[in-house]
Design a protein around this motif. Structure first.
Motif, PDB file in Angstrom:
ATOM      1  N   ASN A 279      -2.205 -37.005  42.497  1.00  0.00           N
ATOM      2  CA  ASN A 279      -1.417 -37.952  43.416  1.00  0.00           C
ATOM      3  C   ASN A 279      -1.099 -39.162  42.925  1.00  0.00           C
ATOM      4  O   ASN A 279      -0.203 -40.090  43.178  1.00  0.00           O
ATOM      5  CB  ASN A 279      -2.139 -37.958  44.711  1.00  0.00           C
ATOM      6  CG  ASN A 279      -2.171 -36.895  45.503  1.00  0.00           C
ATOM      7  OD1 ASN A 279      -1.854 -35.589  44.916  1.00  0.00           O
ATOM      8  ND2 ASN A 279      -2.246 -36.754  46.922  1.00  0.00           N
ATOM      9  N   LEU A 280      -2.132 -39.626  42.059  1.00  0.00           N
ATOM     10  CA  LEU A 280      -2.221 -40.889  41.638  1.00  0.00           C
ATOM     11  C   LEU A 280      -1.289 -41.047  40.513  1.00  0.00           C
ATOM     12  O   LEU A 280      -0.421 -41.834  40.271  1.00  0.00           O
ATOM     13  CB  LEU A 280      -3.635 -41.571  41.290  1.00  0.00           C
ATOM     14  CG  LEU A 280      -3.769 -42.718  40.487  1.00  0.00           C
ATOM     15  CD1 LEU A 280      -3.421 -43.886  41.679  1.00  0.00           C
ATOM     16  CD2 LEU A 280      -5.136 -43.099  40.386  1.00  0.00           C
TER      17      LEU A 280
ATOM     18  N   MET B 233      -0.897 -41.233  47.829  1.00  0.00           N
ATOM     19  CA  MET B 233      -2.169 -41.322  47.968  1.00  0.00           C
ATOM     20  C   MET B 233      -2.615 -41.507  49.512  1.00  0.00           C
ATOM     21  O   MET B 233      -3.664 -41.242  49.809  1.00  0.00           O
ATOM     22  CB  MET B 233      -2.783 -42.812  47.380  1.00  0.00           C
ATOM     23  CG  MET B 233      -2.637 -42.732  45.754  1.00  0.00           C
ATOM     24  SD  MET B 233      -3.741 -41.275  44.982  1.00  0.00           S
ATOM     25  CE  MET B 233      -5.182 -41.811  45.472  1.00  0.00           C
TER      26      MET B 233
ATOM     27  N   THR C 224       3.482 -43.921  44.697  1.00  0.00           N
ATOM     28  CA  THR C 224       1.985 -44.037  44.424  1.00  0.00           C
ATOM     29  C   THR C 224       1.231 -44.105  45.847  1.00  0.00           C
ATOM     30  O   THR C 224       0.313 -43.391  45.975  1.00  0.00           O
ATOM     31  CB  THR C 224       1.472 -44.856  43.441  1.00  0.00           C
ATOM     32  OG1 THR C 224       2.233 -44.644  42.015  1.00  0.00           O
ATOM     33  CG2 THR C 224      -0.112 -44.587  43.276  1.00  0.00           C
ATOM     34  N   TYR C 225       1.558 -45.298  46.353  1.00  0.00           N
ATOM     35  CA  TYR C 225       1.159 -45.558  47.679  1.00  0.00           C
ATOM     36  C   TYR C 225       1.168 -44.307  48.685  1.00  0.00           C
ATOM     37  O   TYR C 225       0.447 -43.845  49.433  1.00  0.00           O
ATOM     38  CB  TYR C 225       1.506 -46.753  48.442  1.00  0.00           C
ATOM     39  CG  TYR C 225       0.925 -47.157  49.448  1.00  0.00           C
ATOM     40  CD1 TYR C 225      -0.132 -47.621  49.696  1.00  0.00           C
ATOM     41  CD2 TYR C 225       1.590 -47.001  50.754  1.00  0.00           C
ATOM     42  CE1 TYR C 225      -0.986 -47.905  51.102  1.00  0.00           C
ATOM     43  CE2 TYR C 225       1.470 -47.191  52.210  1.00  0.00           C
ATOM     44  CZ  TYR C 225      -0.020 -47.711  52.006  1.00  0.00           C
ATOM     45  OH  TYR C 225      -0.444 -47.838  53.373  1.00  0.00           O
TER      46      TYR C 225
END
Length: 94
Positions: A45-46, A30, A26-27
Motif C-alpha cells: 500500500n505504501l 494507507m 499513498t495517503y
C-alpha cells in the motif's frame, strides 16, 4: 487551445501533479479498511503509488528526447494507471 496545451506540457506543472498524486494516493491506500490486519501487505500500500508515480516521471523525462507536443499524455496515462491500482488496493482486489 494551443496556449492551454503549452501550459499543461510545462515541466513544472507535470512534476507537481505527479508528486501530489503520489502523496494523495499513498495517503488514500494507507487508510484502506483492514490495513491493520494486512501485516506485510501494508508495505505494498505504501510503495505502489510511489512506484507508478516514479515510473510516470521516468517515462516523462524520456519523452523529452522523442516528443514535444504530447508529453502531457504520458502524465495523464501514468496518473490514470496510478489511480486504477490505488483503487484496487483500497477496495482489496489486489
Amino acid at each position: 487551445m494551443k496556449k492551454i496545451i503549452e501550459e499543461i506540457n510545462s515541466y513544472e506543472i507535470t512534476v507537481v501533479v505527479v508528486i501530489i498524486t503520489i502523496i494523495g494516493l499513498t495517503y488514500w491506500t494507507m487508510s484502506a479498511p483492514g490495513i491493520n490486519a494486512a501485516a506485510q501487505a501494508g508495505f505494498i500500500n505504501l510503495l505502489s503509488p510511489t512506484f507508478f508515480g516514479i515510473l510516470t516521471l521516468i517515462a516523462y523525462f524520456i519523452s523529452f528526447k522523442y516528443t514535444v507536443k504530447y508529453r502531457w499524455v504520458i502524465t495523464l496515462l501514468g496518473t490514470a494507471i496510478n489511480f486504477y491500482y490505488a483503487y484496487q488496493i483500497y477496495t482489496g482486489i489486489i
